[in-house]
Motif scaffolding. Structure first.
Motif, PDB file in Angstrom:
ATOM      1  N   GLY A   1     -25.221 -50.597   3.966  1.00  0.00           N
ATOM      2  CA  GLY A   1     -25.526 -49.358   3.256  1.00  0.00           C
ATOM      3  C   GLY A   1     -26.830 -48.711   3.669  1.00  0.00           C
ATOM      4  O   GLY A   1     -27.049 -47.512   3.441  1.00  0.00           O
ATOM      5  N   PHE A   2     -27.716 -49.499   4.299  1.00  0.00           N
ATOM      6  CA  PHE A   2     -29.033 -48.986   4.679  1.00  0.00           C
ATOM      7  C   PHE A   2     -29.086 -48.549   6.138  1.00  0.00           C
ATOM      8  O   PHE A   2     -30.077 -47.964   6.568  1.00  0.00           O
ATOM      9  N   LEU A   3     -28.055 -48.863   6.903  1.00  0.00           N
ATOM     10  CA  LEU A   3     -27.992 -48.480   8.313  1.00  0.00           C
ATOM     11  C   LEU A   3     -27.097 -47.253   8.447  1.00  0.00           C
ATOM     12  O   LEU A   3     -25.921 -47.292   8.092  1.00  0.00           O
ATOM     13  N   ARG A   4     -27.641 -46.170   8.939  1.00  0.00           N
ATOM     14  CA  ARG A   4     -26.912 -44.902   8.998  1.00  0.00           C
ATOM     15  C   ARG A   4     -26.469 -44.588  10.420  1.00  0.00           C
ATOM     16  O   ARG A   4     -27.178 -44.907  11.388  1.00  0.00           O
ATOM     17  N   ILE A   5     -25.327 -43.945  10.526  1.00  0.00           N
ATOM     18  CA  ILE A   5     -24.816 -43.492  11.826  1.00  0.00           C
ATOM     19  C   ILE A   5     -24.545 -42.001  11.727  1.00  0.00           C
ATOM     20  O   ILE A   5     -23.605 -41.561  11.048  1.00  0.00           O
ATOM     21  N   ALA A   6     -25.405 -41.212  12.359  1.00  0.00           N
ATOM     22  CA  ALA A   6     -25.243 -39.755  12.340  1.00  0.00           C
ATOM     23  C   ALA A   6     -24.223 -39.344  13.402  1.00  0.00           C
ATOM     24  O   ALA A   6     -24.263 -39.828  14.532  1.00  0.00           O
ATOM     25  N   GLY A   7     -23.309 -38.448  13.026  1.00  0.00           N
ATOM     26  CA  GLY A   7     -22.336 -37.932  13.985  1.00  0.00           C
ATOM     27  C   GLY A   7     -21.298 -38.937  14.412  1.00  0.00           C
ATOM     28  O   GLY A   7     -20.684 -38.789  15.479  1.00  0.00           O
ATOM     29  N   GLY A   8     -21.054 -39.973  13.602  1.00  0.00           N
ATOM     30  CA  GLY A   8     -20.070 -40.991  13.948  1.00  0.00           C
ATOM     31  C   GLY A   8     -18.658 -40.594  13.545  1.00  0.00           C
ATOM     32  O   GLY A   8     -18.405 -39.470  13.084  1.00  0.00           O
ATOM     33  N   ALA A   9     -17.750 -41.547  13.709  1.00  0.00           N
ATOM     34  CA  ALA A   9     -16.348 -41.274  13.409  1.00  0.00           C
ATOM     35  C   ALA A   9     -16.119 -41.064  11.916  1.00  0.00           C
ATOM     36  O   ALA A   9     -15.239 -40.292  11.519  1.00  0.00           O
ATOM     37  N   ASN A  10     -16.876 -41.740  11.076  1.00  0.00           N
ATOM     38  CA  ASN A  10     -16.710 -41.647   9.624  1.00  0.00           C
ATOM     39  C   ASN A  10     -17.942 -40.960   9.029  1.00  0.00           C
ATOM     40  O   ASN A  10     -19.038 -41.521   9.082  1.00  0.00           O
ATOM     41  N   PRO A  11     -17.804 -39.770   8.464  1.00  0.00           N
ATOM     42  CA  PRO A  11     -18.966 -39.066   7.904  1.00  0.00           C
ATOM     43  C   PRO A  11     -19.709 -39.875   6.840  1.00  0.00           C
ATOM     44  O   PRO A  11     -20.912 -39.679   6.642  1.00  0.00           O
ATOM     45  N   LEU A  12     -19.009 -40.767   6.145  1.00  0.00           N
ATOM     46  CA  LEU A  12     -19.674 -41.569   5.115  1.00  0.00           C
ATOM     47  C   LEU A  12     -20.667 -42.557   5.718  1.00  0.00           C
ATOM     48  O   LEU A  12     -21.572 -43.036   5.026  1.00  0.00           O
ATOM     49  N   ASP A  13     -20.523 -42.858   7.015  1.00  0.00           N
ATOM     50  CA  ASP A  13     -21.463 -43.772   7.681  1.00  0.00           C
ATOM     51  C   ASP A  13     -22.870 -43.175   7.785  1.00  0.00           C
ATOM     52  O   ASP A  13     -23.830 -43.902   8.039  1.00  0.00           O
ATOM     53  N   ALA A  14     -22.981 -41.858   7.584  1.00  0.00           N
ATOM     54  CA  ALA A  14     -24.296 -41.208   7.659  1.00  0.00           C
ATOM     55  C   ALA A  14     -24.970 -41.148   6.290  1.00  0.00           C
ATOM     56  O   ALA A  14     -26.056 -40.582   6.164  1.00  0.00           O
ATOM     57  N   THR A  15     -24.335 -41.739   5.281  1.00  0.00           N
ATOM     58  CA  THR A  15     -24.856 -41.690   3.919  1.00  0.00           C
ATOM     59  C   THR A  15     -25.256 -43.080   3.443  1.00  0.00           C
ATOM     60  O   THR A  15     -25.036 -44.080   4.134  1.00  0.00           O
ATOM     61  N   ALA A  16     -25.811 -43.137   2.227  1.00  0.00           N
ATOM     62  CA  ALA A  16     -26.177 -44.421   1.623  1.00  0.00           C
ATOM     63  C   ALA A  16     -25.020 -45.028   0.843  1.00  0.00           C
ATOM     64  O   ALA A  16     -25.193 -46.056   0.181  1.00  0.00           O
ATOM     65  N   VAL A  17     -23.843 -44.423   0.922  1.00  0.00           N
ATOM     66  CA  VAL A  17     -22.665 -45.018   0.275  1.00  0.00           C
ATOM     67  C   VAL A  17     -22.317 -46.302   1.018  1.00  0.00           C
ATOM     68  O   VAL A  17     -22.188 -46.307   2.249  1.00  0.00           O
ATOM     69  N   HIS A  18     -22.169 -47.399   0.272  1.00  0.00           N
ATOM     70  CA  HIS A  18     -21.852 -48.687   0.906  1.00  0.00           C
ATOM     71  C   HIS A  18     -20.381 -48.712   1.312  1.00  0.00           C
ATOM     72  O   HIS A  18     -19.524 -48.163   0.596  1.00  0.00           O
ATOM     73  N   PRO A  19     -20.060 -49.336   2.455  1.00  0.00           N
ATOM     74  CA  PRO A  19     -18.654 -49.404   2.879  1.00  0.00           C
ATOM     75  C   PRO A  19     -17.716 -49.952   1.805  1.00  0.00           C
ATOM     76  O   PRO A  19     -16.544 -49.556   1.746  1.00  0.00           O
ATOM     77  N   GLU A  20     -18.216 -50.830   0.926  1.00  0.00           N
ATOM     78  CA  GLU A  20     -17.351 -51.383  -0.124  1.00  0.00           C
ATOM     79  C   GLU A  20     -16.931 -50.299  -1.126  1.00  0.00           C
ATOM     80  O   GLU A  20     -15.982 -50.514  -1.896  1.00  0.00           O
ATOM     81  N   SER A  21     -17.617 -49.152  -1.113  1.00  0.00           N
ATOM     82  CA  SER A  21     -17.294 -48.061  -2.048  1.00  0.00           C
ATOM     83  C   SER A  21     -16.662 -46.862  -1.353  1.00  0.00           C
ATOM     84  O   SER A  21     -16.527 -45.797  -1.955  1.00  0.00           O
TER      85      SER A  21
END
Length: 718
Positions: free
Chosen positions: A543-563
């Motif tokens: 949740g603390f590692l962000r990926i800007a411009g990745g395949a999943n827009p949620l990866d650029a947020t603080a939303v945890h993958p479990e959510s």
């Protein structure tokens, strides 16, 4: 002891929340992860509350273990009674456990143990119990002059009585209740007394050459100063206690009867206090005061560091960074908006060369060639002279340019470090240092994590503090700030990644190596492929590692993958495509989804977690540092000679200490706002009013040009 109940009561928390937090900690979850992603379980405890709980949990568990150890040790001697065991188990502090264990602790031979071995304990008991006997104490002692006693040196009634007194003195001095009472007496009535080793020597410790202050009132910064003066051999320090009153207090605690043994008991009690109790109680008091002072200094250091690391990044700054110097010149590093080095060199605006014209020509060339909009100057040696040249250059040739002074503390530590050598093997130490200063302005957090926190220079007496505890506490601060902000996994250095929840330094280097080999991360799930980044580390870190411009827009947020499933459903109900998040989020998402509590029930999601998800969808990847004060830039330099009492200035808080705050008002020398001048109301500690990085309005109160000291006030007209 019921540790959960004790923690709940002590920290004013619900037992269920404490139990859940303890279970999560024991499962190997990090404090940042629990604080951010397990709010329902803990009742919304933040990282500060969880760290306090974790510290107390460790203390109480150590306390319980020590109780078991002491019970076993006393039991092995055959001296454990049910009453003593109950007292040990009821203890709530380690100090109490040690007091109860003290009489049974194995020790080197003492005068009392020697007398016991010679068979004088029955005589000691007679003194303690004030046994009425015919004749004098010496006559009572005569039967104890046995061959065994004589062989041990007790060959006369006088020596036998003295040996018995030694036993009484030790018994009095080791009684746990006596120790607790006299400890309290020493703390409440004792004074810290300091005198000069050489009264004629000029040192920074002259205020303490003939000094005394009640121990219960002495401020922490004075304790640290006195401790340092003693270590440096400039001060002699002791605890002043009214020994006569202490002996009387101790005597009043002991069973008394009139009789021949009364003066013997009085003498033994006095000896027990002066020879055995007073030295240890005074050492204890000084140690406690030092621990108290160090704990507070570490707390202030931590708060200052948090403010410094949370400073607002200056985005879009194209920088000429200047690391001033005299003989070797002023090092120059030119950086683009991302901190990439574009150019570097040396100019000589200061003595002995004083090439002011050449410096201005070079600044003009670099400004024009690289589109510079900001100049950064280090605040160390020759900073003042360099600032004057920069200020004149801006006034004469580049009125749209701005400049600021950056704290150099720790820059030399980084530039000469193994890390800097690995990052920039082709650059010399001075160029690395200049680069670091510029990057501190662009992204303070990303640059300062490369430096040991205790070298950053926002504390007081940091080199005198418990370095292990200082490093541990400051490390927690850096960890909390890094995770609060979040980290771009594709641009972060290994130094920054190592502070991410669940990421060890080894795994941080593995992440960098993975992206160098495979290219940028495009999906958080790729993190699972990084060597040694296992499922638990992924859960804590993702949740603390962000990926800007990745395949999943949620990866650029603080939303945890479990959510993610919950977040996608929220977006669906709000009639928003996940790809729209990149356009700036959904500011009105709460209006779109209706009742949040009803939605939480429908989605089977905790309400606190859902609020966090909605906040992220409103402003994806928002940087909390954007709420911090803006950096104050200058366009014209001031000199200390320009300052006059009553002058109003705007400055930046550079350091907060127990007795006030140091404020940079643009004259190279920081001014001090004493704690009494911070506010019209009572201020318990300066950190309650100001923080490092704050922009404040001040008025000049006094200027001591000879000593380079500036006194400021934040209270207008004071």
């Amino acid at each position: 002891m019921d540790i959960i109940a004790a923690l709940a009561q002590e920290l004013s928390l619900k037992p269920a929340a404490v139990e859940a937090a303890v279970a999560l900690i024991d499962e190997g979850n990090t404090i940042p992860f629990i604080a951010r992603y397990r709010k329902e379980a803990t009742g919304g405890m933040d990282d500060v509350a969880l760290r306090a709980l974790d510290d107390r949990l460790t203390y109480l568990r150590n306390l319980e273990q020590r109780k078991e150890d002491v019970i076993l040790l006393i039991g092995a001697q055959g001296k454990l009674t049910p009453e003593l065991e109950a007292e040990i188990r009821a203890a709530t502090q380690l100090q109490r456990v040690e007091d109860l264990y003290k009489p049974y602790r194995k020790k080197r031979q003492t005068r009392a143990s020697k007398a016991r071995e010679a068979g004088l304990e029955p005589l000691a008991n007679m003194i303690i119990m004030q046994v009425t006997s015919k004749g004098s104490p010496l006559e009572a002692a005569a039967p104890f002059v046995t061959p065994e006693a004589a062989e041990a040196g007790y060959d006369t009634p006088e020596k036998a009585l003295a040996g018995a007194q030694d036993i009484v003195a030790e018994t009095v001095a080791e009684d746990p209740e006596n120790v607790a009472d006299l400890r309290s007496f020493t703390e409440n009535t004792g004074e810290i007394v300091a005198v000069a080793v050489d009264a004629d020597e000029k040192t920074p410790y002259e205020p303490y050459y003939d000094f005394s202050e009640p121990a219960r009132k002495i401020p922490n910064h004075r304790i640290l100063a006195i401790d340092r003066g003693e270590r440096e051999g400039k001060l002699r320090v002791r605890v002043g206690v009214d020994a006569q009153a202490a002996v009387a207090r101790l005597g009043s605690r002991w069973p008394r009867r009139q009789g021949g043994f009364a003066p013997v008991l009085d003498a033994a009690v006095a000896d027990g206090y002066k020879r055995l109790m007073a030295p240890s109680l005074e050492r204890e008091l000084r140690a406690r005061l030092t621990v108290r002072a160090q704990t507070e200094a570490i707390r202030v250091f931590a708060k200052n560091l948090e403010s410094l690391l949370s400073a607002r990044p200056v985005r879009g700054a194209r920088i000429i960074s200047l690391d001033p110097g005299y003989r070797t010149g002023c090092k120059v590093a030119v950086l683009d908006e991302t901190g990439k080095l574009l150019d570097h060199g040396v100019v000589y605006p200061t003595p002995p060369r004083r090439d002011v014209a050449g410096t201005k020509r070079e600044l003009a060339r670099l400004t024009k060639r690289y589109g510079i909009n900001t100049i950064v100057i280090g605040n160390g040696t020759a900073s003042r002279e360099t600032e004057e040249v920069v200020s004149d250059f801006i006034a004469e040739q580049a009125p749209d340019l701005r400049y600021t002074i950056v704290n150099e503390a720790g820059a030399s530590v980084y530039s000469a470090s193994e890390l800097a050598s690995r990052e920039y093997p082709d650059l010399d130490v001075t160029t690395r240092g200049a680069m670091s200063l510029g990057r501190r302005l662009q992204d303070p957090l990303a640059e300062l994590v490369k430096i040991p926190p205790q070298s950053i220079g926002v504390g007081q007496y940091q080199h005198d503090l418990d370095q292990t505890e200082l490093s541990r506490t400051l490390g927690h601060v850096v960890e909390d700030v890094v995770n609060r902000v979040g980290v771009d996994v594709n641009t972060a250095s290994a130094s920054l990644l190592a502070y991410v929840s669940g990421i060890t330094p080894t795994v941080a280097h593995n992440i960098v190596a993975y992206r160098e080999e495979h290219g940028a991360f495009t999906d958080r799930r790729q993190l699972k492929e990084v060597p040694k980044l296992g499922p638990k580390a992924f859960q804590n870190a993702a949740g603390f590692l962000r990926i800007a411009g990745g395949a999943n827009p949620l990866d650029a947020t603080a939303v945890h993958p479990e959510s993610y499933a919950v977040a996608r459903e929220v977006l669906r109900r709000a009639d928003v495509a996940p790809t729209d998040l990149a356009a700036g989020g959904v500011p009105d998402i709460e209006q779109r989804v209706g009742s949040v509590s009803a939605l939480a029930g429908e989605l089977g999601c905790g309400l606190l977690t859902l609020f966090d998800i909605l906040d992220e969808l409103k402003k994806p990847g928002r940087d909390p540092r954007d709420d911090a004060p803006e950096v104050v830039f200058s366009r014209a330099a001031l000199s200390i000679d320009d300052l006059q009492p009553g002058m109003e200035l705007t400055g930046t808080v550079r350091n907060v200490v127990d007795f006030g705050a140091f404020v940079d008002v643009g004259v190279h020398q920081d001014g001090l706002v004493h704690i009494s001048k911070l506010s019209t109301r009572f201020v318990k500690h300066p950190s309650d009013v100001v923080a490092v990085g704050d922009t404040v309005k001040v008025w000049v109160e006094r200027v001591d040009r000879e000593r380079g000291k500036i006194s400021l006030t934040m209270v207008k007209g004071k």
